[in-house]
Design a protein around this motif. Structure first.
Motif, PDB file in Angstrom:
ATOM      1  N   GLN A   1       0.748  -1.269  -0.124  1.00  0.00           N
ATOM      2  CA  GLN A   1      -0.140   0.047  -0.157  1.00  0.00           C
ATOM      3  C   GLN A   1       0.772   1.131   0.165  1.00  0.00           C
ATOM      4  OE1 GLN A   1      -2.564  -0.753   3.381  1.00  0.00           O
ATOM      5  NE2 GLN A   1      -4.128  -1.749   2.287  1.00  0.00           N
ATOM      6  N   ILE A   2       2.008   1.030   0.874  1.00  0.00           N
ATOM      7  CA  ILE A   2       2.928   2.166   0.854  1.00  0.00           C
ATOM      8  C   ILE A   2       3.403   2.701  -0.575  1.00  0.00           C
ATOM      9  CG2 ILE A   2       5.046   3.059   1.814  1.00  0.00           C
ATOM     10  CD1 ILE A   2       4.100   1.894   4.242  1.00  0.00           C
ATOM     11  N   GLN A   3       3.953   1.451  -1.205  1.00  0.00           N
ATOM     12  CA  GLN A   3       4.251   1.498  -2.500  1.00  0.00           C
ATOM     13  C   GLN A   3       3.541   2.206  -3.477  1.00  0.00           C
ATOM     14  OE1 GLN A   3       5.984  -2.437  -3.320  1.00  0.00           O
ATOM     15  NE2 GLN A   3       8.043  -1.889  -2.373  1.00  0.00           N
ATOM     16  N   GLN A   4       2.216   1.758  -3.175  1.00  0.00           N
ATOM     17  CA  GLN A   4       1.172   2.222  -4.271  1.00  0.00           C
ATOM     18  C   GLN A   4       0.919   3.622  -4.107  1.00  0.00           C
ATOM     19  OE1 GLN A   4      -2.250  -0.279  -3.548  1.00  0.00           O
ATOM     20  NE2 GLN A   4      -1.510  -1.901  -4.920  1.00  0.00           N
ATOM     21  N   ILE A   5       0.869   4.113  -2.775  1.00  0.00           N
ATOM     22  CA  ILE A   5       0.852   5.395  -2.448  1.00  0.00           C
ATOM     23  C   ILE A   5       1.750   6.403  -3.075  1.00  0.00           C
ATOM     24  CG2 ILE A   5       0.795   7.200  -0.487  1.00  0.00           C
ATOM     25  CD1 ILE A   5      -0.775   4.921   1.251  1.00  0.00           C
ATOM     26  N   LEU A   6       2.984   5.910  -2.826  1.00  0.00           N
ATOM     27  CA  LEU A   6       4.231   6.449  -3.261  1.00  0.00           C
ATOM     28  C   LEU A   6       4.393   6.634  -5.087  1.00  0.00           C
ATOM     29  CD1 LEU A   6       7.140   4.976  -1.063  1.00  0.00           C
ATOM     30  CD2 LEU A   6       6.130   7.446  -1.133  1.00  0.00           C
ATOM     31  N   ALA A   7       3.877   5.588  -5.615  1.00  0.00           N
ATOM     32  CA  ALA A   7       3.627   5.615  -7.040  1.00  0.00           C
ATOM     33  C   ALA A   7       2.670   6.716  -7.287  1.00  0.00           C
ATOM     34  CB  ALA A   7       3.142   4.022  -7.668  1.00  0.00           C
ATOM     35  N   VAL A   8       1.530   6.713  -6.826  1.00  0.00           N
ATOM     36  CA  VAL A   8       0.490   7.678  -7.038  1.00  0.00           C
ATOM     37  C   VAL A   8       1.261   9.005  -6.848  1.00  0.00           C
ATOM     38  CG1 VAL A   8      -1.685   8.535  -6.381  1.00  0.00           C
ATOM     39  CG2 VAL A   8      -1.379   6.210  -6.851  1.00  0.00           C
ATOM     40  N   SER A   9       1.761   9.130  -5.732  1.00  0.00           N
ATOM     41  CA  SER A   9       2.358  10.569  -5.371  1.00  0.00           C
ATOM     42  C   SER A   9       3.353  11.079  -6.439  1.00  0.00           C
ATOM     43  CB  SER A   9       3.058  10.344  -4.070  1.00  0.00           C
ATOM     44  OG  SER A   9       3.646  11.651  -3.677  1.00  0.00           O
TER      45      SER A   9
END
Length: 122
Positions: free
Chosen positions: A37-45
């Protein structure tokens, strides 16, 4: 201790060990899920930041283009005003047939007004 008591103790310890292992597995699964989830959030960011940079670049280019357009429109308006004045002069000259005289008369009037101002100041 009897064999049965030892066996129950071992079974209890194995049960506790299984619970600990299950707890560790769940913890690892949660950590993996959280990491994903953190990686997804970072990717979206990152995507949002890239889009924001692109938008800022586009806005800067548009601002520069608008500035150039405003400068060009101002220049064209000045040229248009000069042309309009020339056309008005030419129309006046053609109506009166006094193109040379009109320019001289304007100069003479200007000189007369300067002389009057100088005389009034003395």
């Amino acid at each position: 201790m009897t064999f049965e008591e030892i066996q129950k103790t071992i079974e209890g310890m194995l049960a506790v060990q299984r619970q600990l292992q299950e707890g560790q597995l769940k913890l690892q699964e949660n950590q993996l899920r959280d990491r994903d989830q953190i990686q997804q959030i970072l990717a979206v960011s990152r995507q949002l930041q890239e889009r924001q940079i692109q938008l800022q670049d586009r806005q800067e280019r548009e601002r520069e283009t608008l500035q150039i357009m405003v400068e060009e429109m101002t220049r064209l308006m000045e040229i248009s005003n000069r042309h309009e004045r020339r056309i008005e002069q030419l129309i006046g000259y053609s109506i009166t047939n006094e193109s040379d005289h009109l320019t001289l008369e304007e100069r003479i009037r200007g000189l007369e007004s300067r002389i009057q101002r100088l005389e009034n100041t003395n």
